[in-house]
Design an enzyme around this catalytic site. Structure first.
Site, PDB file in Angstrom:
ATOM      1  N   GLY A  27     -54.416  12.015  -7.941  1.00 31.47           N
ATOM      2  CA  GLY A  27     -54.961  13.349  -7.710  1.00 31.47           C
ATOM      3  C   GLY A  27     -56.157  13.436  -6.803  1.00 31.47           C
ATOM      4  N   GLU A  66     -52.690   6.166 -10.586  1.00 27.33           N
ATOM      5  CA  GLU A  66     -51.518   6.397  -9.720  1.00 27.33           C
ATOM      6  C   GLU A  66     -51.898   7.157  -8.455  1.00 27.33           C
ATOM      7  OE1 GLU A  66     -49.279   8.763 -12.423  1.00 27.33           O
ATOM      8  OE2 GLU A  66     -48.500   7.033 -13.511  1.00 27.33           O
ATOM      9  N   ARG A 108     -46.685  21.327   4.286  1.00 26.98           N
ATOM     10  CA  ARG A 108     -47.849  21.683   3.466  1.00 26.98           C
ATOM     11  C   ARG A 108     -48.451  23.036   3.841  1.00 26.98           C
ATOM     12  NH1 ARG A 108     -52.054  19.303   3.622  1.00 26.98           N
ATOM     13  NH2 ARG A 108     -52.697  19.534   1.454  1.00 26.98           N
ATOM     14  N   CYS A 118     -37.465  28.443  13.122  1.00 26.03           N
ATOM     15  CA  CYS A 118     -37.234  29.889  13.118  1.00 26.03           C
ATOM     16  C   CYS A 118     -37.752  30.533  11.836  1.00 26.03           C
ATOM     17  CB  CYS A 118     -35.751  30.166  13.311  1.00 26.03           C
ATOM     18  SG  CYS A 118     -35.135  29.455  14.836  1.00 26.03           S
ATOM     19  N   GLU A 119     -39.024  30.408  11.595  1.00 25.63           N
ATOM     20  CA  GLU A 119     -39.700  31.030  10.456  1.00 25.63           C
ATOM     21  C   GLU A 119     -41.083  31.440  10.933  1.00 25.63           C
ATOM     22  OE1 GLU A 119     -38.902  31.503   7.130  1.00 25.63           O
ATOM     23  OE2 GLU A 119     -36.867  30.842   7.598  1.00 25.63           O
ATOM     24  N   TYR A 142     -47.532  13.214   1.882  1.00 21.71           N
ATOM     25  CA  TYR A 142     -46.727  14.425   1.652  1.00 21.71           C
ATOM     26  C   TYR A 142     -46.328  15.091   2.974  1.00 21.71           C
ATOM     27  CZ  TYR A 142     -48.502  13.573  -3.027  1.00 21.71           C
ATOM     28  OH  TYR A 142     -48.822  12.960  -4.216  1.00 21.71           O
TER      29      TYR A 142
HETATM   30  C1  LIG Z   1     -47.466  11.819 -12.135  1.00 26.07           C
HETATM   31  C2  LIG Z   1     -48.124  11.735 -10.813  1.00 26.07           C
HETATM   32  N1  LIG Z   1     -48.842  10.646 -10.531  1.00 26.07           N
HETATM   33  C3  LIG Z   1     -49.450  10.499  -9.331  1.00 26.07           C
HETATM   34  C4  LIG Z   1     -49.356  11.474  -8.364  1.00 26.07           C
HETATM   35  C5  LIG Z   1     -50.039  11.263  -7.051  1.00 26.07           C
HETATM   36  O1  LIG Z   1     -50.993  12.202  -6.821  1.00 26.07           O
HETATM   37  P1  LIG Z   1     -51.960  12.110  -5.547  1.00 26.07           P
HETATM   38  O2  LIG Z   1     -51.118  11.891  -4.372  1.00 26.07           O
HETATM   39  O3  LIG Z   1     -52.650  13.405  -5.541  1.00 26.07           O
HETATM   40  O4  LIG Z   1     -52.901  10.967  -5.810  1.00 26.07           O
HETATM   41  C6  LIG Z   1     -48.624  12.637  -8.621  1.00 26.07           C
HETATM   42  C7  LIG Z   1     -48.531  13.705  -7.610  1.00 26.07           C
HETATM   43  O5  LIG Z   1     -48.519  14.855  -7.842  1.00 26.07           O
HETATM   44  C8  LIG Z   1     -47.997  12.771  -9.876  1.00 26.07           C
HETATM   45  O6  LIG Z   1     -47.269  13.859 -10.175  1.00 26.07           O
END
Ligand SMILES: Cc1ncc(COP(=O)(O)O)c(C=O)c1O
Length: 430
Positions: A247, A289, A329, A360-361, A389
């Site tokens: 996050g 993560e 995004r 085309c948007e 992303y």
């Molecule tokens: C369960 C989970 N872990 C990790 C992430 C990675 O998040 P970020 O790329 O914001 O670090 C996400 C992304 O939404 C997620 O849903």
């Protein structure tokens, strides 16, 4: 890094100004555009290595150890995944496809953490067959489906339960996930009940929380990490593993500043260790993560200017050869970027330009109100902070093939994804 010109602040670590404009590890961006074509995703290997290894090292200070699982949803190109694997990270996968990508890139099944709010039996089969370290359950149906897969394969599986703690974060509402009402996870009470009563074959190891993405104020992330051990103790949960998700945000524009991923991970370890000490608990194994904070700042998207025109309201559009097909995004979250002309990044702006995509948007806009020296047809526009992303969300709307990608370091620029050819667009049609 602080001596870098303001315009370069959202660019990768290896970016500098050379005689012909912005260079990455000594390679002019205009050369990369000429050699590999546009639109082009460019990734700076040094930026990725630095961030991945900082997070891995920070977790080594955790009393019971820790594991950094890179979130493949942010970027799953094999050439980048191999680099991340080399830094000692594991992988967070949210589908059978992402599991396959992690295994192909060299990740060990035992380093995988599996996610998804609607995992199919195919996803769960892939997870169990890979020997995934943990499957994160999103509810009771998920648990029952996983147990059935385990019975079929004659295996058991370690699991966590994803809790939506009801903590709000200051990010776009479309990337907030930990609030009450989120489609992800279960309430704390339901999570505790599920862990007490798991189907046979599933071994509960602890809890998971992920509050959202592009979070620049880390206070809620630390608050969630502090809350979970106390919650687990109150509910009698044996907390062997605490997975606090990802996050952390990055800098998209020069005005923003973003937390350092290594320092943030150290703060998480310290907060969890302190609260466990206060509660008289053993410190669990800590899993993080991160996705965006590892790869986001490493990426640049290069476009060629196709045309410019001033329209009825007096504003000037600069149309480029990419857009929502390579960057979802803006349309999804109203994301903002700070593009520059690769060859003239420091020249004074002659106006505020609107950068139009080719799809085309009307919502297919790369950026609005961008101060640039007068753009000319053929100029290369460089959009920084596009490492996360972007490539994973690319699509073929209007039947434009998806862009190529290169990984750049001191040794040179290596093509890691080739451009999608027109013929490939029909490969699945029967
Ligand atoms: C369960 C989970 N872990 C990790 C992430 C990675 O998040 P970020 O790329 O914001 O670090 C996400 C992304 O939404 C997620 O849903």
């Amino acid at each position: 890094m602080s001596e870098r010109p303001t315009a370069l602040l959202p660019f990768p670590d290896s970016a500098a100004i050379g005689p012909v404009g912005i260079e990455l590890a000594g390679r002019p961006l205009t050369d990369l555009a000429a050699e590999f074509g546009t639109p082009l995703y460019v990734y700076d290997a040094a930026s990725i290595r630095t961030r991945a290894s900082a997070v891995v090292s920070a977790l080594q200070t955790a009393p019971s150890g820790g594991r950094a699982a890179f979130a493949l949803k942010s970027l799953s190109t094999l050439g980048v995944l191999r680099l991340i694997h080399e830094q000692g990270m594991g992988a967070d996968c949210a589908s059978a496809g992402e599991i396959a990508a992690a295994l192909r890139a060299g990740f060990d099944g035992g380093s995988l953490v599996i996610h998804g709010n609607a995992k199919s039996s195919e996803d769960l089969h892939a997870a169990v067959e890979a020997g995934a370290r943990l499957v994160v359950l999103d509810g009771r149906d998920d648990a029952e489906r996983l147990a059935a897969v385990c019975r079929e394969l004659g295996r058991t599986q370690d699991v966590l339960v994803r809790i939506a703690p009801g903590i709000d974060v200051d990010t776009h509402r479309h990337i907030a996930t930990g609030h009450h009402g989120s489609k992800f996870g279960v309430t704390p009470a339901e999570g505790a009940a599920l862990l007490r009563d798991l189907p046979a074959g599933l071994n509960g190891r602890g809890v998971h929380v992920h509050l959202g993405s592009q979070i620049l104020d880390t206070a809620p992330l630390i608050a969630a990490a502090r809350w979970l051990p106390a919650f687990a103790k109150a509910e009698g949960i044996d907390l062997q593993v605490l997975d606090v998700g990802g996050g952390l945000g990055i800098r998209y524009t020069p005005e923003q500043s973003a937390p350092d991923p290594g320092a943030h991970t150290r703060n998480l370890v310290e907060a969890i260790s302190t609260v466990c000490g206060d509660e008289g608990l053993d410190v669990p194994e800590i899993i993080v993560e991160p996705g965006r904070s590892i790869v986001g700042q490493s990426g640049i998207t290069l476009y060629s200017v196709i045309g410019t025109k001033t329209v009825g309201d007096g504003s000037t559009w600069v149309a480029v050869d990419g857009g929502m097909g390579d960057n979802m995004r803006v349309g999804l979250y109203g994301a903002t970027y700070a593009p520059v002309l690769a060859a003239r990044p420091l020249d004074p702006g002659t106006g505020l330009y609107r950068i139009a995509g080719r799809h085309c948007e009307s919502t297919d806009v790369v950026a609005e109100g961008v101060a640039l020296p007068t753009p000319q047809v053929g100029d290369v526009l460089a959009v920084p902070a596009t490492g996360a992303y972007h490539q994973t969300m690319a699509h073929t709307y209007n039947l434009f093939g998806r862009p190529a990608a290169v990984l750049v370091d001191e040794a040179g620029a290596q093509l890691i994804t080739r451009r999608e050819a027109t013929d490939e667009l029909f490969a699945r049609d029967v």
